[in-house]
Write a protein that holds these residues in place. Structure first.
Motif, mmCIF file in Angstrom:
data_model
loop_
_atom_site.group_PDB
_atom_site.id
_atom_site.type_symbol
_atom_site.label_atom_id
_atom_site.label_comp_id
_atom_site.label_asym_id
_atom_site.label_seq_id
_atom_site.Cartn_x
_atom_site.Cartn_y
_atom_site.Cartn_z
ATOM 1 N N LEU A 172 60.490 56.343 61.040
ATOM 2 C CA LEU A 172 60.860 55.691 62.299
ATOM 3 C C LEU A 172 59.955 54.500 62.582
ATOM 4 O O LEU A 172 60.412 53.451 63.060
ATOM 5 C CB LEU A 172 60.794 56.699 63.445
ATOM 6 C CG LEU A 172 61.872 57.779 63.486
ATOM 7 C CD1 LEU A 172 61.565 58.783 64.597
ATOM 8 C CD2 LEU A 172 63.239 57.155 63.712
ATOM 9 N N ALA A 173 58.677 54.657 62.313
ATOM 10 C CA ALA A 173 57.731 53.564 62.538
ATOM 11 C C ALA A 173 58.058 52.375 61.650
ATOM 12 O O ALA A 173 58.042 51.215 62.095
ATOM 13 C CB ALA A 173 56.309 54.048 62.282
ATOM 14 N N LEU B 229 61.946 44.847 64.454
ATOM 15 C CA LEU B 229 61.365 43.845 65.343
ATOM 16 C C LEU B 229 61.073 42.544 64.599
ATOM 17 O O LEU B 229 61.329 41.443 65.111
ATOM 18 C CB LEU B 229 60.078 44.392 65.969
ATOM 19 C CG LEU B 229 60.255 45.538 66.975
ATOM 20 C CD1 LEU B 229 58.890 46.076 67.406
ATOM 21 C CD2 LEU B 229 61.053 45.075 68.188
ATOM 22 N N LEU B 230 60.544 42.653 63.385
ATOM 23 C CA LEU B 230 60.202 41.453 62.624
ATOM 24 C C LEU B 230 61.438 40.761 62.064
ATOM 25 O O LEU B 230 61.432 39.546 61.875
ATOM 26 C CB LEU B 230 59.230 41.810 61.501
ATOM 27 C CG LEU B 230 57.845 42.224 62.022
ATOM 28 C CD1 LEU B 230 57.034 42.893 60.932
ATOM 29 C CD2 LEU B 230 57.095 41.015 62.546
ATOM 30 N N PHE B 231 62.507 41.516 61.825
ATOM 31 C CA PHE B 231 63.771 40.883 61.449
ATOM 32 C C PHE B 231 64.272 40.010 62.592
ATOM 33 O O PHE B 231 64.765 38.898 62.376
ATOM 34 C CB PHE B 231 64.827 41.943 61.121
ATOM 35 C CG PHE B 231 64.613 42.622 59.795
ATOM 36 C CD1 PHE B 231 63.755 42.090 58.854
ATOM 37 C CD2 PHE B 231 65.270 43.810 59.500
ATOM 38 C CE1 PHE B 231 63.548 42.719 57.635
ATOM 39 C CE2 PHE B 231 65.079 44.440 58.286
ATOM 40 C CZ PHE B 231 64.217 43.892 57.346
ATOM 41 N N GLY C 222 62.340 36.909 62.759
ATOM 42 C CA GLY C 222 62.683 36.011 61.662
ATOM 43 C C GLY C 222 61.639 35.914 60.577
ATOM 44 O O GLY C 222 61.618 34.939 59.815
ATOM 45 N N VAL C 223 60.775 36.923 60.455
ATOM 46 C CA VAL C 223 59.769 36.923 59.391
ATOM 47 C C VAL C 223 60.452 37.280 58.073
ATOM 48 O O VAL C 223 61.139 38.296 57.989
ATOM 49 C CB VAL C 223 58.636 37.928 59.693
ATOM 50 C CG1 VAL C 223 57.599 37.904 58.576
ATOM 51 C CG2 VAL C 223 57.991 37.600 61.028
ATOM 52 N N PRO C 224 60.292 36.459 57.027
ATOM 53 C CA PRO C 224 60.997 36.714 55.757
ATOM 54 C C PRO C 224 60.527 37.998 55.078
ATOM 55 O O PRO C 224 59.373 38.398 55.207
ATOM 56 C CB PRO C 224 60.635 35.487 54.898
ATOM 57 C CG PRO C 224 60.051 34.490 55.823
ATOM 58 C CD PRO C 224 59.486 35.242 56.988
ATOM 59 N N VAL C 225 61.455 38.607 54.364
ATOM 60 C CA VAL C 225 61.134 39.768 53.532
ATOM 61 C C VAL C 225 60.965 39.283 52.101
ATOM 62 O O VAL C 225 61.828 38.604 51.559
ATOM 63 C CB VAL C 225 62.250 40.824 53.593
ATOM 64 C CG1 VAL C 225 61.934 41.990 52.674
ATOM 65 C CG2 VAL C 225 62.427 41.319 55.015
ATOM 66 N N ALA D 163 52.680 44.504 58.122
ATOM 67 C CA ALA D 163 51.776 45.655 58.148
ATOM 68 C C ALA D 163 51.078 45.793 59.501
ATOM 69 O O ALA D 163 50.849 46.919 59.971
ATOM 70 C CB ALA D 163 50.731 45.519 57.045
ATOM 71 N N PHE D 164 50.715 44.683 60.113
ATOM 72 C CA PHE D 164 49.968 44.707 61.378
ATOM 73 C C PHE D 164 50.674 45.545 62.454
ATOM 74 O O PHE D 164 50.086 46.493 62.993
ATOM 75 C CB PHE D 164 49.735 43.273 61.851
ATOM 76 C CG PHE D 164 49.112 43.170 63.211
ATOM 77 C CD1 PHE D 164 47.773 43.484 63.409
ATOM 78 C CD2 PHE D 164 49.867 42.764 64.310
ATOM 79 C CE1 PHE D 164 47.196 43.393 64.663
ATOM 80 C CE2 PHE D 164 49.303 42.675 65.562
ATOM 81 C CZ PHE D 164 47.961 42.990 65.743
ATOM 82 N N PRO D 165 51.933 45.270 62.799
ATOM 83 C CA PRO D 165 52.590 46.105 63.818
ATOM 84 C C PRO D 165 53.007 47.471 63.301
ATOM 85 O O PRO D 165 53.071 48.432 64.076
ATOM 86 C CB PRO D 165 53.812 45.271 64.219
ATOM 87 C CG PRO D 165 54.128 44.462 63.018
ATOM 88 C CD PRO D 165 52.810 44.178 62.349
ATOM 89 N N THR D 166 53.299 47.585 62.002
ATOM 90 C CA THR D 166 53.759 48.867 61.461
ATOM 91 C C THR D 166 52.718 49.957 61.669
ATOM 92 O O THR D 166 53.053 51.086 62.056
ATOM 93 C CB THR D 166 54.084 48.730 59.961
ATOM 94 O OG1 THR D 166 55.125 47.774 59.784
ATOM 95 C CG2 THR D 166 54.535 50.069 59.389
#
Length: 331
Positions: free
Chosen positions: A199-200, A207-209, A212-215, A294-297
Protein backbone atom coordinates in the motif's frame (compact mmCIF):
# COMPACT_ATOMS: atom_id res chain seq x y z
CA UNK A 1 14.99 2.03 -50.70
CA UNK A 2 12.50 2.62 -47.92
CA UNK A 3 9.17 4.11 -48.88
CA UNK A 4 8.81 7.74 -47.85
CA UNK A 5 12.55 8.50 -47.67
CA UNK A 6 12.55 11.12 -50.45
CA UNK A 7 9.52 12.90 -49.01
CA UNK A 8 10.99 13.02 -45.50
CA UNK A 9 14.30 14.41 -46.74
CA UNK A 10 12.59 17.39 -48.33
CA UNK A 11 12.52 18.90 -44.83
CA UNK A 12 16.12 17.93 -44.03
CA UNK A 13 18.12 20.71 -42.38
CA UNK A 14 21.25 20.05 -40.29
CA UNK A 15 22.71 23.11 -38.54
CA UNK A 16 21.28 25.33 -41.24
CA UNK A 17 22.74 23.23 -44.09
CA UNK A 18 20.59 21.54 -46.70
CA UNK A 19 21.92 18.59 -48.72
CA UNK A 20 21.30 17.43 -52.28
CA UNK A 21 21.88 14.10 -53.96
CA UNK A 22 24.86 13.19 -56.15
CA UNK A 23 23.19 14.69 -59.23
CA UNK A 24 22.39 17.90 -57.29
CA UNK A 25 18.80 17.66 -58.46
CA UNK A 26 16.93 16.77 -55.26
CA UNK A 27 17.24 17.49 -51.55
CA UNK A 28 18.35 14.57 -49.44
CA UNK A 29 19.12 13.75 -45.81
CA UNK A 30 22.65 13.97 -44.46
CA UNK A 31 24.21 10.56 -44.96
CA UNK A 32 27.73 9.86 -43.71
CA UNK A 33 29.14 6.55 -44.95
CA UNK A 34 31.86 4.97 -47.03
CA UNK A 35 29.30 4.85 -49.83
CA UNK A 36 30.19 8.45 -50.66
CA UNK A 37 33.23 7.09 -52.51
CA UNK A 38 30.76 5.70 -55.04
CA UNK A 39 28.10 8.43 -54.74
CA UNK A 40 25.98 5.97 -52.74
CA UNK A 41 25.33 4.03 -55.94
CA UNK A 42 25.44 0.23 -55.91
CA UNK A 43 26.31 -0.03 -59.57
CA UNK A 44 29.24 2.39 -59.23
CA UNK A 45 30.60 0.22 -56.43
CA UNK A 46 30.31 -2.94 -58.51
CA UNK A 47 32.01 -1.31 -61.48
CA UNK A 48 35.02 -0.09 -59.47
CA UNK A 49 35.52 -2.76 -56.80
CA UNK A 50 36.60 -6.17 -58.01
CA UNK A 51 38.88 -7.33 -55.20
CA UNK A 52 39.49 -6.63 -51.51
CA UNK A 53 42.59 -4.66 -52.44
CA UNK A 54 40.45 -2.38 -54.60
CA UNK A 55 38.15 -1.80 -51.66
CA UNK A 56 40.97 -1.01 -49.21
CA UNK A 57 42.59 1.36 -51.71
CA UNK A 58 39.34 3.24 -52.25
CA UNK A 59 38.64 3.53 -48.53
CA UNK A 60 42.17 4.79 -47.92
CA UNK A 61 41.65 7.89 -50.03
CA UNK A 62 41.76 11.21 -48.17
CA UNK A 63 39.09 12.77 -50.38
CA UNK A 64 35.81 11.69 -51.91
CA UNK A 65 35.44 11.76 -55.71
CA UNK A 66 33.70 15.16 -55.45
CA UNK A 67 36.74 16.65 -53.71
CA UNK A 68 35.27 16.74 -50.19
CA UNK A 69 37.79 15.62 -47.51
CA UNK A 70 37.14 12.08 -46.26
CA UNK A 71 37.41 11.58 -42.51
CA UNK A 72 37.77 7.82 -42.16
CA UNK A 73 37.04 8.01 -38.44
CA UNK A 74 33.49 9.18 -39.25
CA UNK A 75 32.59 5.96 -41.07
CA UNK A 76 35.28 3.43 -40.09
CA UNK A 77 35.89 2.06 -36.62
CA UNK A 78 39.39 1.10 -35.42
CA UNK A 79 40.93 1.31 -38.88
CA UNK A 80 44.65 0.54 -39.22
CA UNK A 81 46.91 1.72 -42.02
CA UNK A 82 50.07 0.08 -43.33
CA UNK A 83 53.25 1.99 -42.49
CA UNK A 84 54.77 1.02 -45.83
CA UNK A 85 51.94 1.85 -48.23
CA UNK A 86 49.70 4.13 -46.16
CA UNK A 87 46.70 2.06 -47.17
CA UNK A 88 44.17 0.55 -44.84
CA UNK A 89 44.94 -2.96 -43.66
CA UNK A 90 41.53 -3.48 -42.09
CA UNK A 91 38.76 -1.81 -40.11
CA UNK A 92 36.86 -3.33 -37.21
CA UNK A 93 33.55 -1.71 -38.14
CA UNK A 94 31.77 0.22 -40.84
CA UNK A 95 29.55 3.04 -39.65
CA UNK A 96 26.62 4.61 -41.50
CA UNK A 97 25.03 7.74 -40.02
CA UNK A 98 21.74 9.05 -41.37
CA UNK A 99 20.40 12.36 -40.05
CA UNK A 100 16.63 12.76 -40.38
CA UNK A 101 14.61 15.91 -39.73
CA UNK A 102 12.59 16.22 -36.53
CA UNK A 103 9.17 15.50 -38.01
CA UNK A 104 6.45 12.94 -37.45
CA UNK A 105 7.05 11.48 -40.91
CA UNK A 106 10.74 11.09 -40.08
CA UNK A 107 9.92 9.23 -36.87
CA UNK A 108 7.69 6.83 -38.82
CA UNK A 109 10.45 6.35 -41.40
CA UNK A 110 13.00 5.69 -38.65
CA UNK A 111 10.81 2.95 -37.19
CA UNK A 112 10.44 1.31 -40.60
CA UNK A 113 14.18 1.49 -41.30
CA UNK A 114 15.06 0.01 -37.92
CA UNK A 115 12.49 -2.73 -38.41
CA UNK A 116 13.97 -3.65 -41.80
CA UNK A 117 17.53 -3.64 -40.46
CA UNK A 118 16.65 -5.84 -37.50
CA UNK A 119 14.80 -8.19 -39.85
CA UNK A 120 17.92 -8.37 -42.01
CA UNK A 121 20.05 -9.15 -38.96
CA UNK A 122 17.69 -11.92 -37.82
CA UNK A 123 17.56 -13.44 -41.29
CA UNK A 124 21.35 -13.47 -41.52
CA UNK A 125 21.68 -15.02 -38.05
CA UNK A 126 19.13 -17.72 -38.90
CA UNK A 127 20.83 -18.48 -42.22
CA UNK A 128 24.32 -18.79 -40.74
CA UNK A 129 23.04 -20.97 -37.92
CA UNK A 130 21.12 -23.24 -40.27
CA UNK A 131 24.15 -23.67 -42.56
CA UNK A 132 26.69 -23.82 -39.71
CA UNK A 133 28.55 -20.95 -41.36
CA UNK A 134 30.94 -18.58 -39.60
CA UNK A 135 29.47 -15.24 -38.58
CA UNK A 136 31.24 -12.69 -40.80
CA UNK A 137 29.56 -9.51 -39.59
CA UNK A 138 27.33 -8.13 -36.86
CA UNK A 139 24.71 -5.46 -37.44
CA UNK A 140 23.95 -2.98 -34.67
CA UNK A 141 21.36 -0.20 -34.89
CA UNK A 142 21.15 2.91 -32.71
CA UNK A 143 18.74 5.84 -32.87
CA UNK A 144 18.10 8.83 -30.56
CA UNK A 145 15.25 6.84 -29.03
CA UNK A 146 17.15 3.56 -28.68
CA UNK A 147 18.08 4.15 -25.05
CA UNK A 148 14.50 4.87 -24.02
CA UNK A 149 13.25 1.84 -25.96
CA UNK A 150 15.80 -0.47 -24.33
CA UNK A 151 15.00 0.94 -20.89
CA UNK A 152 11.28 0.29 -21.38
CA UNK A 153 12.01 -3.17 -22.73
CA UNK A 154 14.13 -3.95 -19.70
CA UNK A 155 11.44 -2.62 -17.37
CA UNK A 156 8.74 -4.81 -18.89
CA UNK A 157 11.09 -7.80 -18.84
CA UNK A 158 11.77 -7.32 -15.12
CA UNK A 159 8.14 -6.75 -14.11
CA UNK A 160 7.82 -10.47 -13.36
CA UNK A 161 10.33 -10.03 -10.53
CA UNK A 162 7.93 -7.88 -8.53
CA UNK A 163 5.15 -10.49 -8.10
CA UNK A 164 7.86 -13.06 -7.38
CA UNK A 165 9.19 -10.91 -4.54
CA UNK A 166 5.65 -10.29 -3.33
CA UNK A 167 4.96 -14.03 -3.21
CA UNK A 168 8.26 -14.92 -1.56
CA UNK A 169 7.91 -12.21 1.09
CA UNK A 170 4.34 -13.30 1.83
CA UNK A 171 5.40 -16.93 2.28
CA UNK A 172 8.39 -15.92 4.39
CA UNK A 173 6.32 -13.67 6.68
CA UNK A 174 3.64 -16.32 7.04
CA UNK A 175 6.25 -18.82 8.20
CA UNK A 176 7.83 -16.35 10.63
CA UNK A 177 4.52 -15.24 12.15
CA UNK A 178 2.90 -18.68 12.32
CA UNK A 179 3.06 -21.15 15.21
CA UNK A 180 2.14 -24.76 15.88
CA UNK A 181 -1.10 -23.60 17.41
CA UNK A 182 -4.41 -23.29 15.61
CA UNK A 183 -5.47 -20.14 17.49
CA UNK A 184 -2.29 -18.30 18.44
CA UNK A 185 -0.67 -18.67 15.02
CA UNK A 186 -0.44 -15.26 13.30
CA UNK A 187 0.45 -16.47 9.80
CA UNK A 188 -2.13 -14.30 8.06
CA UNK A 189 -0.72 -11.27 9.88
CA UNK A 190 2.47 -11.85 7.88
CA UNK A 191 0.50 -11.31 4.69
CA UNK A 192 -0.89 -8.14 6.26
CA UNK A 193 2.65 -6.87 6.80
CA UNK A 194 3.41 -7.38 3.10
CA UNK A 195 0.13 -5.70 2.12
CA UNK A 196 0.90 -2.64 4.26
CA UNK A 197 4.23 -2.18 2.46
CA UNK A 198 2.51 -2.72 -0.88
CA UNK A 199 0.00 0.00 0.00
CA UNK A 200 2.83 2.39 0.82
CA UNK A 201 4.53 1.72 -2.52
CA UNK A 202 1.27 2.18 -4.42
CA UNK A 203 0.45 5.40 -2.60
CA UNK A 204 3.90 6.92 -3.15
CA UNK A 205 4.04 5.94 -6.81
CA UNK A 206 0.51 7.25 -7.39
CA UNK A 207 1.34 10.65 -5.89
CA UNK A 208 4.53 10.95 -7.93
CA UNK A 209 2.73 9.89 -11.10
CA UNK A 210 0.34 12.79 -10.54
CA UNK A 211 3.27 15.17 -10.03
CA UNK A 212 4.87 13.88 -13.22
CA UNK A 213 8.12 12.36 -11.96
CA UNK A 214 9.43 9.96 -14.66
CA UNK A 215 9.74 6.25 -14.02
CA UNK A 216 13.12 4.85 -15.06
CA UNK A 217 14.88 1.50 -14.93
CA UNK A 218 16.64 2.55 -11.72
CA UNK A 219 13.28 3.41 -10.14
CA UNK A 220 12.35 -0.26 -10.39
CA UNK A 221 14.83 -0.99 -7.61
CA UNK A 222 12.74 0.95 -5.08
CA UNK A 223 10.03 -1.67 -4.38
CA UNK A 224 12.71 -4.14 -3.29
CA UNK A 225 14.23 -1.52 -0.97
CA UNK A 226 10.79 -0.60 0.37
CA UNK A 227 9.95 -4.22 1.17
CA UNK A 228 13.21 -4.58 3.08
CA UNK A 229 12.66 -1.44 5.16
CA UNK A 230 8.91 -1.89 5.63
CA UNK A 231 8.99 -5.52 6.68
CA UNK A 232 11.85 -4.77 9.05
CA UNK A 233 9.57 -2.25 10.78
CA UNK A 234 6.77 -4.82 10.90
CA UNK A 235 9.03 -7.40 12.54
CA UNK A 236 10.12 -4.85 15.14
CA UNK A 237 6.52 -3.91 15.95
CA UNK A 238 5.26 -7.47 16.27
CA UNK A 239 8.35 -8.38 18.30
CA UNK A 240 7.68 -5.50 20.69
CA UNK A 241 4.01 -6.47 20.96
CA UNK A 242 4.83 -10.11 21.76
CA UNK A 243 6.97 -8.95 24.71
CA UNK A 244 4.09 -7.10 26.39
CA UNK A 245 1.94 -8.62 29.14
CA UNK A 246 -0.79 -10.73 27.47
CA UNK A 247 -3.04 -10.21 30.49
CA UNK A 248 -3.42 -6.50 29.71
CA UNK A 249 -6.04 -5.16 27.32
CA UNK A 250 -5.17 -4.69 23.65
CA UNK A 251 -5.07 -0.88 23.71
CA UNK A 252 -2.60 -0.88 26.60
CA UNK A 253 -0.37 -3.44 24.92
CA UNK A 254 -0.37 -1.45 21.66
CA UNK A 255 0.48 1.72 23.59
CA UNK A 256 3.38 0.03 25.37
CA UNK A 257 4.60 -1.44 22.07
CA UNK A 258 4.67 1.89 20.29
CA UNK A 259 6.30 3.61 23.25
CA UNK A 260 8.98 0.93 23.24
CA UNK A 261 9.76 0.57 19.51
CA UNK A 262 7.99 3.49 17.83
CA UNK A 263 10.85 5.88 18.48
CA UNK A 264 13.47 3.63 16.89
CA UNK A 265 11.30 2.98 13.85
CA UNK A 266 10.68 6.71 13.46
CA UNK A 267 14.39 7.56 13.68
CA UNK A 268 15.43 4.91 11.14
CA UNK A 269 12.66 5.99 8.76
CA UNK A 270 13.63 9.66 9.05
CA UNK A 271 17.33 8.99 8.52
CA UNK A 272 16.70 6.74 5.52
CA UNK A 273 14.27 9.24 4.04
CA UNK A 274 16.69 12.12 4.68
CA UNK A 275 19.47 10.24 2.89
CA UNK A 276 17.28 9.82 -0.18
CA UNK A 277 16.14 13.42 0.18
CA UNK A 278 19.73 14.60 -0.16
CA UNK A 279 20.04 12.38 -3.23
CA UNK A 280 17.35 14.47 -4.93
CA UNK A 281 20.01 17.14 -5.43
CA UNK A 282 22.10 14.74 -7.55
CA UNK A 283 23.02 15.96 -11.02
CA UNK A 284 22.45 12.43 -12.39
CA UNK A 285 18.82 12.36 -13.49
CA UNK A 286 18.34 8.61 -12.89
CA UNK A 287 19.62 8.86 -9.31
CA UNK A 288 17.59 12.01 -8.70
CA UNK A 289 14.33 10.39 -9.84
CA UNK A 290 15.02 7.26 -7.76
CA UNK A 291 15.52 9.43 -4.68
CA UNK A 292 12.37 11.42 -5.47
CA UNK A 293 10.41 8.16 -5.33
CA UNK A 294 12.24 6.73 -2.31
CA UNK A 295 11.95 9.86 -0.14
CA UNK A 296 8.13 9.82 0.25
CA UNK A 297 7.83 6.03 -0.01
CA UNK A 298 9.76 5.45 3.23
CA UNK A 299 7.76 8.10 5.11
CA UNK A 300 4.45 6.74 3.82
CA UNK A 301 5.55 3.23 4.71
CA UNK A 302 6.22 4.37 8.29
CA UNK A 303 2.73 5.88 8.41
CA UNK A 304 1.12 2.65 7.21
CA UNK A 305 3.14 0.55 9.64
CA UNK A 306 2.01 2.54 12.70
CA UNK A 307 -1.60 2.74 11.52
CA UNK A 308 -2.64 -0.06 9.14
CA UNK A 309 -0.32 -2.77 10.43
CA UNK A 310 -0.99 -1.89 14.08
CA UNK A 311 -4.72 -2.08 13.32
CA UNK A 312 -4.14 -5.53 11.82
CA UNK A 313 -2.41 -6.62 15.03
CA UNK A 314 -5.41 -5.39 17.01
CA UNK A 315 -7.86 -7.33 14.85
CA UNK A 316 -5.72 -10.46 15.01
CA UNK A 317 -5.44 -10.18 18.80
CA UNK A 318 -9.22 -9.93 19.09
CA UNK A 319 -9.49 -13.11 17.03
CA UNK A 320 -7.15 -14.87 19.46
CA UNK A 321 -9.13 -13.65 22.47
CA UNK A 322 -12.30 -14.98 20.88
CA UNK A 323 -10.53 -18.34 20.45
CA UNK A 324 -11.02 -18.39 16.68
CA UNK A 325 -8.64 -20.39 14.53
CA UNK A 326 -6.02 -18.66 12.42
CA UNK A 327 -6.06 -19.15 8.69
CA UNK A 328 -2.36 -20.11 8.49
CA UNK A 329 -0.61 -22.33 11.02
CA UNK A 330 1.84 -25.23 11.29
CA UNK A 331 0.34 -28.67 11.59
Amino acid sequence: STEGYAEVCKDSNVNGWKFVDANETAKTCLLVSAGEFWFDRRQAYRDQIKTQDDLLEALSSDTFPNGVPAEQSSFLGLGERSDATGLLNYAASLRIVLSLPSTKKAQDLEERVVERLLKLRNEYASETQANNDAVLWHLEVATPGSFAVEVMRGMFRDIILFPCVLLLMSVFCCLIFSKRHKVESRGLLGVGAVVSVLLAIGTAYGLLFIVGVPVTAITQVLPFIAFGIGLDDAFIIIGGYSRTDPNKDIATRIEETMLGVGGSILITSLTSSAAFGIGIMSSVSGVRWLCMYAFPTILIDFFYQVTVFVAMITLDERRIQQNRRGKVHHK
